[in-house]
Design a protein around this motif. Structure first.
Motif, PDB file in Angstrom:
ATOM      1  N   GLU A 282       0.832  -1.198   0.000  1.00  0.00           N
ATOM      2  CA  GLU A 282       0.000   0.000   0.000  1.00  0.00           C
ATOM      3  C   GLU A 282       0.873   1.256   0.000  1.00  0.00           C
ATOM      4  N   SER A 283       1.984   1.177   0.778  1.00  0.00           N
ATOM      5  CA  SER A 283       2.892   2.326   0.820  1.00  0.00           C
ATOM      6  C   SER A 283       3.481   2.603  -0.552  1.00  0.00           C
ATOM      7  N   GLU A 284       3.872   1.524  -1.250  1.00  0.00           N
ATOM      8  CA  GLU A 284       4.424   1.703  -2.593  1.00  0.00           C
ATOM      9  C   GLU A 284       3.366   2.265  -3.546  1.00  0.00           C
ATOM     10  N   GLU A 285       2.124   1.768  -3.389  1.00  0.00           N
ATOM     11  CA  GLU A 285       1.061   2.278  -4.247  1.00  0.00           C
ATOM     12  C   GLU A 285       0.795   3.756  -3.952  1.00  0.00           C
ATOM     13  N   ARG A 286       0.779   4.100  -2.627  1.00  0.00           N
ATOM     14  CA  ARG A 286       0.579   5.500  -2.265  1.00  0.00           C
ATOM     15  C   ARG A 286       1.728   6.359  -2.780  1.00  0.00           C
ATOM     16  N   PHE A 287       2.960   5.808  -2.656  1.00  0.00           N
ATOM     17  CA  PHE A 287       4.112   6.560  -3.136  1.00  0.00           C
ATOM     18  C   PHE A 287       3.976   6.841  -4.629  1.00  0.00           C
ATOM     19  N   ARG A 288       3.610   5.797  -5.387  1.00  0.00           N
ATOM     20  CA  ARG A 288       3.484   5.999  -6.833  1.00  0.00           C
ATOM     21  C   ARG A 288       2.352   6.972  -7.149  1.00  0.00           C
ATOM     22  N   LEU A 289       1.241   6.864  -6.371  1.00  0.00           N
ATOM     23  CA  LEU A 289       0.128   7.779  -6.605  1.00  0.00           C
ATOM     24  C   LEU A 289       0.554   9.215  -6.326  1.00  0.00           C
ATOM     25  N   VAL A 290       1.248   9.406  -5.185  1.00  0.00           N
ATOM     26  CA  VAL A 290       1.707  10.759  -4.841  1.00  0.00           C
ATOM     27  C   VAL A 290       2.767  11.225  -5.825  1.00  0.00           C
ATOM     28  N   ALA A 291       3.712  10.315  -6.134  1.00  0.00           N
ATOM     29  CA  ALA A 291       4.807  10.693  -7.023  1.00  0.00           C
ATOM     30  C   ALA A 291       4.293  11.066  -8.408  1.00  0.00           C
ATOM     31  N   GLU A 292       3.346  10.279  -8.931  1.00  0.00           N
ATOM     32  CA  GLU A 292       2.839  10.552 -10.274  1.00  0.00           C
ATOM     33  C   GLU A 292       2.134  11.902 -10.352  1.00  0.00           C
ATOM     34  N   ASP A 302      19.286   3.020  -9.902  1.00  0.00           N
ATOM     35  CA  ASP A 302      19.843   1.840  -9.256  1.00  0.00           C
ATOM     36  C   ASP A 302      21.215   2.192  -8.684  1.00  0.00           C
ATOM     37  N   ILE A 303      21.958   1.153  -8.252  1.00  0.00           N
ATOM     38  CA  ILE A 303      23.249   1.401  -7.583  1.00  0.00           C
ATOM     39  C   ILE A 303      24.304   1.927  -8.552  1.00  0.00           C
ATOM     40  N   ASP A 304      24.032   1.835  -9.859  1.00  0.00           N
ATOM     41  CA  ASP A 304      24.981   2.348 -10.855  1.00  0.00           C
ATOM     42  C   ASP A 304      24.566   3.703 -11.410  1.00  0.00           C
ATOM     43  N   GLY A 305      23.463   4.245 -10.918  1.00  0.00           N
ATOM     44  CA  GLY A 305      23.003   5.541 -11.400  1.00  0.00           C
ATOM     45  C   GLY A 305      22.084   5.455 -12.599  1.00  0.00           C
ATOM     46  N   LYS A 306      21.718   4.231 -13.011  1.00  0.00           N
ATOM     47  CA  LYS A 306      20.831   4.077 -14.160  1.00  0.00           C
ATOM     48  C   LYS A 306      19.394   4.352 -13.736  1.00  0.00           C
ATOM     49  N   CYS A 307      18.638   4.963 -14.641  1.00  0.00           N
ATOM     50  CA  CYS A 307      17.263   5.355 -14.333  1.00  0.00           C
ATOM     51  C   CYS A 307      16.362   4.137 -14.136  1.00  0.00           C
ATOM     52  N   LEU A 308      15.626   4.115 -12.997  1.00  0.00           N
ATOM     53  CA  LEU A 308      14.637   3.070 -12.746  1.00  0.00           C
ATOM     54  C   LEU A 308      13.213   3.607 -12.839  1.00  0.00           C
ATOM     55  N   TYR A 309      13.028   4.863 -12.410  1.00  0.00           N
ATOM     56  CA  TYR A 309      11.671   5.423 -12.367  1.00  0.00           C
ATOM     57  C   TYR A 309      11.731   6.928 -12.592  1.00  0.00           C
ATOM     58  N   LEU A 310      10.782   7.425 -13.385  1.00  0.00           N
ATOM     59  CA  LEU A 310      10.578   8.861 -13.577  1.00  0.00           C
ATOM     60  C   LEU A 310       9.089   9.133 -13.399  1.00  0.00           C
ATOM     61  N   ASN A 311       8.753  10.119 -12.576  1.00  0.00           N
ATOM     62  CA  ASN A 311       7.332  10.406 -12.427  1.00  0.00           C
ATOM     63  C   ASN A 311       6.814  11.183 -13.635  1.00  0.00           C
ATOM     64  N   ARG A 312       5.524  11.450 -13.616  1.00  0.00           N
ATOM     65  CA  ARG A 312       4.879  12.052 -14.787  1.00  0.00           C
ATOM     66  C   ARG A 312       5.497  13.398 -15.154  1.00  0.00           C
ATOM     67  N   ALA A 313       5.776  14.227 -14.125  1.00  0.00           N
ATOM     68  CA  ALA A 313       6.350  15.546 -14.399  1.00  0.00           C
ATOM     69  C   ALA A 313       7.739  15.425 -15.027  1.00  0.00           C
ATOM     70  N   GLN A 314       8.556  14.464 -14.531  1.00  0.00           N
ATOM     71  CA  GLN A 314       9.902  14.297 -15.073  1.00  0.00           C
ATOM     72  C   GLN A 314       9.847  13.716 -16.487  1.00  0.00           C
ATOM     73  N   ARG A 315       8.918  12.780 -16.708  1.00  0.00           N
ATOM     74  CA  ARG A 315       8.782  12.210 -18.051  1.00  0.00           C
ATOM     75  C   ARG A 315       8.360  13.285 -19.047  1.00  0.00           C
ATOM     76  N   ALA A 316       7.443  14.159 -18.610  1.00  0.00           N
ATOM     77  CA  ALA A 316       6.996  15.239 -19.494  1.00  0.00           C
ATOM     78  C   ALA A 316       8.139  16.198 -19.791  1.00  0.00           C
ATOM     79  N   PHE A 317       8.997  16.465 -18.805  1.00  0.00           N
ATOM     80  CA  PHE A 317      10.123  17.380 -19.002  1.00  0.00           C
ATOM     81  C   PHE A 317      11.069  16.845 -20.067  1.00  0.00           C
ATOM     82  N   TRP A 318      11.345  15.538 -20.021  1.00  0.00           N
ATOM     83  CA  TRP A 318      12.290  14.946 -20.968  1.00  0.00           C
ATOM     84  C   TRP A 318      11.609  14.325 -22.195  1.00  0.00           C
ATOM     85  N   GLY A 319      10.263  14.243 -22.176  1.00  0.00           N
ATOM     86  CA  GLY A 319       9.564  13.639 -23.300  1.00  0.00           C
ATOM     87  C   GLY A 319       9.798  12.148 -23.394  1.00  0.00           C
TER      88      GLY A 319
END
Length: 756
Positions: A282-292, A302-319
């Motif tokens: 539920e916490s993860e779902e709430r986090f994603r809901l809030v983050a989106e 991840d531990i190497d700096g590779k992108c795992l997740y971008l929220n809606r605002a960040q995705r829109a910024f980079w397209g």
């Protein structure tokens, strides 16, 4: 043993066998033929005569025991045998012992043995006890086996008790509880279930499928295991079942012959783990809901700096689409001059597991570089392992531009500070004025309310007295004069109540344009022909929710004030339009909410007011007119009525130029209410029942007398709660006649709602 007895020299103890009494000979013959160990203790000394089975029991003590005195033959248990001789030989009683533990020296060393012992008296020819027959059966092997079994069971029990999970043993097709450990007992609320079938011990699990599972395991011999299975269990008999989650195994207990005798139950209560997993999910779902839906750009790596997740605002910024995140190379969007700095800080954070904050220029999807402030923190798993970074990107481009502009404007700092101080002083003065008006309003409203109650008593009694004086012209005239005075006092009280925001309003959805048209002719008659009246109503005028009668009264007061200010010659302009009060204006005025308003402006070409006079214009009894030319309550009533209606009123005036009073009323989105003409008729009275709720005793008594005089049946209550009790009692009530403001925990509006 028969041969040994026959050859033994009995001369020193019992005498020759031929001289033995018949009872001794018979008893000896009987014991010799018995297959169980038997010893006879004859006489007070307990001379020992025993059979072959007993000789085996005696070990190396045989054959010396034959013919010896029992206390001497077994000296290590002399006290025990002494008690036997006293009770059985001396008193003729019997004794029996089961698994009696004795220490005997049968083979030259001490042995702890367990015996079943039965002692009976042997009677002589006269019927008196002459000896003791002792049947001795050694149970050492049995007892030790039982002890080993008990030890094994105790070890098993301890193993069960120390087991990390719950354990239960069930037997038979009824699944009767044979044993449960502490963990199982805690799981079921410490109920006594041992020896009971499961349907009786745990009735609440019926219909949950567990009994059917037990039946299947018992019948098929196939074990069953479940993980995270929910079960409703009572923590005490009759309590509301609580849901628990279990990992468990049903293992059939199979005998050497291959038959199933029961079921071994073992498992773990994983309720907290399950709840934690659900909470995490539920916490993860709430986090994603809030983050989106977050207004800022958020990312995870991840531990190497590779992108795992971008929220809606960040995705829109980079397209970037959600599907393309795993392959997205975010480093390509960094300005070449900022790459070394950002890469270096990220590398340090990934190595040291520490957060960082930095600013860099990132390329937006529209090809424009924006200044982005990045704040990142390390992420850790449930076991403390490093998972990567989580960060927030905030576009601070405009902020940095504003800061640069601020630096450029530092030369005008002194001027801006002075303006700010002046604005703050104006705001403080506005606040002080609002607080003063609020305090005066509370005082005025309180006085007016009590004054109004006194007037009601006087008015009511004068009206009653008027009927009693019918035909007395002189007295009737005096009462009429008194009632006229009461009327003037009531008008004054009404004006004071209006300023104190305590008058009873009847708001409706009104179009002010039509209201102005309806009263324009009355205004012309009131202010005279010498004053020109112009009305301007904007097209598309919004509706407002207001008491139309009070608004007409307010407009009339403003018109009369304007007439007096123009010395009965000039121009009066009445305007109605739409307005929007922004946050800046609302912040500078107390009790004002920004939004859409309908504004009514009344402008005259009169003498105008100085700022000092305008600041006091709304205060009750303040007037610039000569004594006797006004009460000083007209603008006060307008002020209180507008504030009570959720609006705002403002005076704009300049000496010699005239005055404008603007009334702002909140916009209403509902359609306009249709005005209905009230019906009028004579007061006729009736026989119905009226419930009067009034806290003032004098007012209540006057009302009761007036209604009673009209023929009504009257019930009374001193507050809203008492009135509700009368209504709920079932007494028929046709009309509720209640004061609006009364003390007590219940308001009159709530009383009316509950009565309805």
């Amino acid at each position: 043993m028969g041969r040994l007895i026959a050859e033994f020299d009995w001369s020193s103890s019992l005498g020759p066998i031929s001289g033995w009494p018949q009872s001794l000979q018979t008893a000896t013959a009987i014991l010799l033929r018995s297959p169980v160990p038997i010893v006879m203790l004859w006489g007070e000394d307990g001379i020992m005569i025993y059979n072959d089975a007993y000789s085996g029991f005696a070990g190396l003590r045989h054959p010396e025991l034959l013919g010896s005195k029992v206390r001497e033959g077994w000296p290590e248990v002399a006290d025990f045998n002494n008690h036997i001789m006293k009770v059985v030989h001396g008193q003729g009683k019997t004794l029996a012992y089961r698994d009696q533990n004795l220490v005997l020296y049968r083979h030259g060393r001490a042995e702890s043995v367990y015996l079943n012992l039965d002692y009976s008296p042997v009677l002589d020819e006269s019927g008196k006890p002459a000896g003791v027959i002792a049947i001795v059966v050694e149970t050492t092997a049995k007892v030790e086996a039982e002890q080993r079994l008990m030890a094994e069971r105790e070890g098993l029990r301890r193993m069960f008790e120390q087991a990390p999970g719950f354990i239960a043993m069930m037997t038979g097709p009824e699944h009767r509880f044979g044993m449960v450990n502490t963990a199982y007992s805690q799981l079921i609320g410490h109920r006594d279930v041992v020896g009971k079938p499961i349907v009786e011990a745990l009735p609440e699990i019926g219909g949950q499928g567990f009994i059917e599972l037990l039946d299947r395991v018992y019948q098929t011999g196939e074990p069953y295991s479940g993980r995270g299975v929910g079960v409703l269990l009572e923590q005490s008999r009759g309590a509301v079942p609580e849901e628990r989650f279990l990992d468990f195994v049903y293992q059939p207990i199979v005998s050497e012959e291959g038959t199933i005798s029961g079921i071994f139950v073992q498992g773990h209560d994983v309720t907290e783990q399950k709840r934690n997993e659900n909470a995490l999910r539920e916490s993860e779902e709430r986090f994603r809901l809030v983050a989106e839906n977050a207004p800022v750009m958020l990312w995870m790596s991840d531990i190497d700096g590779k992108c795992l997740y971008l929220n809606r605002a960040q995705r829109a910024f980079w397209g970037v689409t959600p599907e393309a995140i795993s392959d997205f190379q975010w480093g390509s969007t960094i300005h070449t001059e900022d790459q070394p700095m950002l890469y270096g800080q990220l590398a340090d954070a990934l190595q040291s597991y520490k957060g960082f904050t930095t600013e860099s220029r990132l390329l937006r999807t529209d090809g424009v570089y924006r200044i982005i402030q990045t704040t990142a923190q390390p992420r850790f798993g449930g076991k403390g392992e490093f998972l990567g970074m989580i960060g927030v990107n905030v576009d601070v481009t405009e902020t940095r531009k504003a800061e640069e502009a601020l630096v450029a404007l530092n030369t005008t700092l002194e001027q801006r500070v002075a303006e700010e101080v002046a604005e703050r002083s104006r705001a403080e003065e506005t606040l002080r004025q609002a607080q003063k008006m609020d305090s005066i309003g509370k005082l005025t409203g309180g006085v007016a309310h009590d004054f109004n109650n006194r007037l009601q008593v006087v008015s009511g009694n004068l009206q009653l007295l008027q009927k009693d004086l019918a035909g007395n012209e002189r007295a009737e005239r005096r009462v009429a004069n008194a009632l006229a005075g009461v009327g003037r006092g009531a008008k004054l009280a009404s004006q004071l109540l209006a300023f104190g925001r305590r008058q009873a309003l009847e708001p409706k959805v009104v179009n002010i344009g039509r209201l102005i048209s309806g009263v324009e002719e009355m205004l012309r008659r009131t202010i005279g022909e010498a004053i020109e009246i112009e009305t301007v109503v904007s097209g598309g005028l919004w509706n407002t929710f207001i008491d139309p009668g009070q608004l007409e009264n307010a407009l009339l007061n403003l018109a009369i004030n304007a007439r007096d200010a123009m010395d009965e010659a000039g121009k009066l302009t009445i305007e109605a339009g739409n307005a929007f009060l922004d946050d800046g204006y609302a912040d500078r005025h107390e009790d004002l909410t920004a939004g859409q308003y309908v504004v009514l402006a009344v402008t005259d070409t009169g003498a105008g007011m100085s700022p000092e006079v305008a600041a006091q214009a709304f205060e009750p009894f303040f007037s610039t007119k000569p004594q006797g030319k006004g009460t000083g309550l007209g603008l006060s009533m307008v002020y209180g009525f507008v504030k009570q209606s959720g609006g705002h009123v403002k005076i704009y005036s300049e000496v010699g130029e005239g005055t404008t009073v603007k009334i702002y009323l909140p916009r209403a989105h509902q359609t306009e209410d249709i005005k209905a003409n009230p019906l009028a008729g004579n007061i006729v009275g009736g026989t119905e029942t009226i419930l009067v709720a009034e806290d003032e005793e004098e007012v209540r008594n006057t009302v009761v007398e007036m209604l009673g005089d009209l023929g009504y049946r009257v019930l009374t209550a001193k507050d809203a709660l008492s009135a509700l009790s009368v209504i709920e009692s079932g007494v028929p009530v046709d009309l509720l006649f209640t004061d609006v403001v009364m003390p007590g925990p219940m308001k009159s509006t709530e009383l009316a709602r509950k009565a309805h």
